[in-house]
Design an enzyme around this catalytic site. Structure first.
Site, PDB file in Angstrom:
ATOM      1  N   LEU A  47       0.920  -1.303  -0.107  1.00 47.35           N
ATOM      2  CA  LEU A  47      -0.044  -0.115   0.051  1.00 47.35           C
ATOM      3  C   LEU A  47       0.923   1.388  -0.036  1.00 47.35           C
ATOM      4  O   LEU A  47       1.562   1.547   0.944  1.00 47.35           O
ATOM      5  CB  LEU A  47      -0.886   0.099   1.383  1.00 47.35           C
ATOM      6  CG  LEU A  47      -1.729  -1.276   1.518  1.00 47.35           C
ATOM      7  CD1 LEU A  47      -2.620  -1.011   2.617  1.00 47.35           C
ATOM      8  CD2 LEU A  47      -2.491  -1.413  -0.059  1.00 47.35           C
ATOM      9  N   ARG A  65       1.872  15.642   5.300  1.00 51.00           N
ATOM     10  CA  ARG A  65       2.595  16.189   6.502  1.00 51.00           C
ATOM     11  C   ARG A  65       4.086  16.255   6.143  1.00 51.00           C
ATOM     12  O   ARG A  65       4.951  16.813   6.891  1.00 51.00           O
ATOM     13  CB  ARG A  65       2.688  15.376   7.618  1.00 51.00           C
ATOM     14  CG  ARG A  65       1.203  15.138   8.644  1.00 51.00           C
ATOM     15  CD  ARG A  65       1.363  14.155   9.439  1.00 51.00           C
ATOM     16  NE  ARG A  65       2.359  14.045  10.486  1.00 51.00           N
ATOM     17  CZ  ARG A  65       2.437  13.135  11.288  1.00 51.00           C
ATOM     18  NH1 ARG A  65       2.063  12.078  11.194  1.00 51.00           N
ATOM     19  NH2 ARG A  65       3.602  13.181  12.343  1.00 51.00           N
ATOM     20  N   GLY A 124      -9.566   4.335   2.850  1.00 49.58           N
ATOM     21  CA  GLY A 124      -9.101   3.544   3.742  1.00 49.58           C
ATOM     22  C   GLY A 124      -8.297   2.306   3.296  1.00 49.58           C
ATOM     23  O   GLY A 124      -8.151   2.083   2.065  1.00 49.58           O
ATOM     24  N   THR A 125      -7.686   1.725   4.200  1.00 50.30           N
ATOM     25  CA  THR A 125      -6.944   0.695   3.880  1.00 50.30           C
ATOM     26  C   THR A 125      -7.527  -0.616   3.256  1.00 50.30           C
ATOM     27  O   THR A 125      -6.972  -1.150   2.562  1.00 50.30           O
ATOM     28  CB  THR A 125      -6.151   0.139   5.086  1.00 50.30           C
ATOM     29  OG1 THR A 125      -6.901  -0.301   6.159  1.00 50.30           O
ATOM     30  CG2 THR A 125      -4.984   1.130   5.591  1.00 50.30           C
ATOM     31  N   ASN A 169       5.782   9.538   8.108  1.00 51.29           N
ATOM     32  CA  ASN A 169       4.872  10.488   7.676  1.00 51.29           C
ATOM     33  C   ASN A 169       5.328  12.057   7.671  1.00 51.29           C
ATOM     34  O   ASN A 169       4.413  12.680   7.438  1.00 51.29           O
ATOM     35  CB  ASN A 169       3.457  10.425   8.625  1.00 51.29           C
ATOM     36  CG  ASN A 169       2.947   8.704   8.428  1.00 51.29           C
ATOM     37  OD1 ASN A 169       2.483   8.470   7.229  1.00 51.29           O
ATOM     38  ND2 ASN A 169       3.121   8.042   9.512  1.00 51.29           N
ATOM     39  N   ALA A 199      51.504  19.706  -5.216  1.00 51.49           N
ATOM     40  CA  ALA A 199      50.356  20.202  -4.506  1.00 51.49           C
ATOM     41  C   ALA A 199      50.014  21.254  -5.710  1.00 51.49           C
ATOM     42  O   ALA A 199      50.668  22.115  -6.117  1.00 51.49           O
ATOM     43  CB  ALA A 199      51.095  20.874  -3.399  1.00 51.49           C
ATOM     44  N   SER A 219      54.752  21.234  -8.126  1.00 49.54           N
ATOM     45  CA  SER A 219      53.672  21.923  -7.440  1.00 49.54           C
ATOM     46  C   SER A 219      53.088  22.950  -8.107  1.00 49.54           C
ATOM     47  O   SER A 219      53.855  23.850  -8.984  1.00 49.54           O
ATOM     48  CB  SER A 219      54.177  22.427  -6.091  1.00 49.54           C
ATOM     49  OG  SER A 219      54.440  21.333  -5.386  1.00 49.54           O
TER      50      SER A 219
END
Length: 448
Positions: free
Chosen positions: A11, A18, A79-80, A228, A364, A389
């Site tokens: 589901l 929210r 609803g479920t 949620n 570097a 470098s």
């Protein structure tokens, strides 16, 4: 009944208001992938014959994420029980077990689902097995009413009386249902309740009314955390990260300060890897054996060979390939480039769209100038080469094996193997100029 056949209904039609997001709730990521994918991976480990994902209208991104699994659309969120009913056309009549799980409960474990199926397939063969849990704060969860005969009923909080609300055993919503009974139970659900919805939980009372038994299995509150809100998402992320850290350590990695190391769901660490604090692993990172990763590094889409030393403050971007025994030092960034065996890029360098040959040393402050505003070009640094470098290598360019580039050079042409290339302005010196300059300035200031 074929007791080992299994189908799963997921589901995932919730809007997630929210979350305050344009993204469907189940698409919010945990450890770098949508939470729905975590759940799908878990249920697929049970080898179901069919998985049907129930989505809401306009949730094309969810359907794409779970493809090639079948999806069904719940146009009206009633609803479920109503959501499960939307899966009937895709699932059809099924004489095995049907698991009903929730896309926003991604932390549930395969072991827990296996225990539910074992209970469902046990000697009593209950028509419905519900996953219950005992949270520290039961809040507004539905309550499981149990007795000597097993699970008697599920009471939604809004429909419960004071005695029922005091029950500590709560309903997670996850169920294992006898597939032969499923649709006959769902078709009889009513919306005569405080919310005016078709509760899937009512199948327990209906099954018992038919003379069948029902049961429950107890799960851990942590794995039944529903996501949620953004706050709950952060809580779920913390749980996932803790699990991933434990897996890494169980597999032979040392995390100096585990709570500061962040993993992607697909991170792979070899044995005897040492990870210092404040390291982030993004998606698609694979690390070999015996690697040392110092603090504050960030990795994504890269592979790291055996015996490599990295960091601190290094960044490996997608396409970085670091071969065995190479060194990637502090404030070094590597993108879409191969650093071959034993090569060193130790300080403040950028290596992009490039190859650094075996045993080469990049000084570097060196950068590969790979982008001209329109196209990316390739830099090839040969084996055993030495780049002084603060050099800039303007791609496309090849520095041959064993060549040396003098410090501070801006190199725009290929360097032949074994050669020295120096490309910088000639140093000029004017004797006494600095002393005369200071005297003049002092005199001007005295007059003003």
């Amino acid at each position: 009944m074929s007791s080992h056949r299994l189908a799963v209904i997921v589901l995932a039609a919730g809007q997630g208001t929210r979350m305050k997001s344009d993204l469907p709730k189940v698409m919010h990521p945990l450890a770098g992938r949508p939470m729905i994918r975590h759940l799908i991976e878990t249920v697929q480990g049970l080898s179901p014959e069919k998985v049907v994902v129930v989505v809401g209208p306009g949730m094309d991104c969810v359907a794409e994420e779970v493809a090639p699994l079948t999806t069904a659309v719940q146009s009206d969120r009633l609803g479920t029980g109503h959501a499960v009913a939307q899966a009937k056309a895709a699932l059809g009549e099924f004489d095995g077990d049907v698991l009903v799980v929730f896309g926003d409960t991604p932390l549930i474990t395969r072991d827990t689902l296996k225990r539910m199926l074992a209970e469902r397939r046990g000697p009593k063969q209950p028509a419905v097995v519900v996953l219950g849990f005992k949270p520290a704060d039961p809040g507004h969860y539905g309550r499981l009413v149990v007795g000597a005969e097993g699970l008697k009923a599920i009471i939604e909080w809004k429909d419960g009386n004071a005695e029922q609300r005091a029950i500590p055993l709560c309903n997670s919503g996850v169920m294992a249902i006898d597939g032969r009974r499923l649709w006959r139970l769902v078709e009889r659900l009513s919306n005569d309740n405080a919310k005016g919805e078709y509760y899937l939980t009512d199948v327990v009372a209906l099954a018992r009314g038919d003379g069948a038994s029902c049961s429950f299995v107890l799960g851990e509150p942590e794995e039944l955390l529903g996501v949620n809100s953004r706050v709950e998402l952060a809580g779920a992320e913390a749980i996932v990260q803790r699990r991933l850290r434990l897996v890494a350590m169980d597999n032979g990695a040392t995390l100096i300060e585990p709570d500061t190391v962040w993993f992607s769901w697909d991170t792979k660490l070899g044995r005897d890897v040492v990870v210092w604090p404040n390291v982030v692993f993004g998606k698609k990172v694979q690390v070999g054996d015996g690697v040392t990763i110092k603090g504050f590094c960030h990795f994504e889409g890269c592979t790291i060979g055996d015996g490599v030393e990295i960091g601190p403050f290094a960044r490996l971007r997608p396409g970085a390939e670091i071969e065995d025994d190479a060194h990637i030092g502090n404030f070094v960034e590597v993108k879409k480039a191969k650093v071959e065996k034993g090569a060193k890029v130790n300080h403040l360098a950028y290596i992009g769209d490039a190859r650094v040959g075996a045993g080469a040393n990049v000084g570097a402050g060196t950068i590969t100038c790979n982008y001209d505003g329109f196209d990316k070009s390739f830099t090839d640094i040969g084996a055993g080469a030495f780049i002084g470098s603060n050099s800039s290598l303007v791609a496309p360019i090849t520095v041959g094996d064993g060549a040396i580039v003098g410090a501070g050079s801006v190199v725009t042409r290929d360097v032949t193997p074994g050669a020295l290339a120096v490309a910088r302005g000639n140093q000029m010196e004017l004797a006494g100029w600095a002393d005369r300059f200071r005297e003049r300035k002092k005199a001007e200031k005295a007059k003003s």
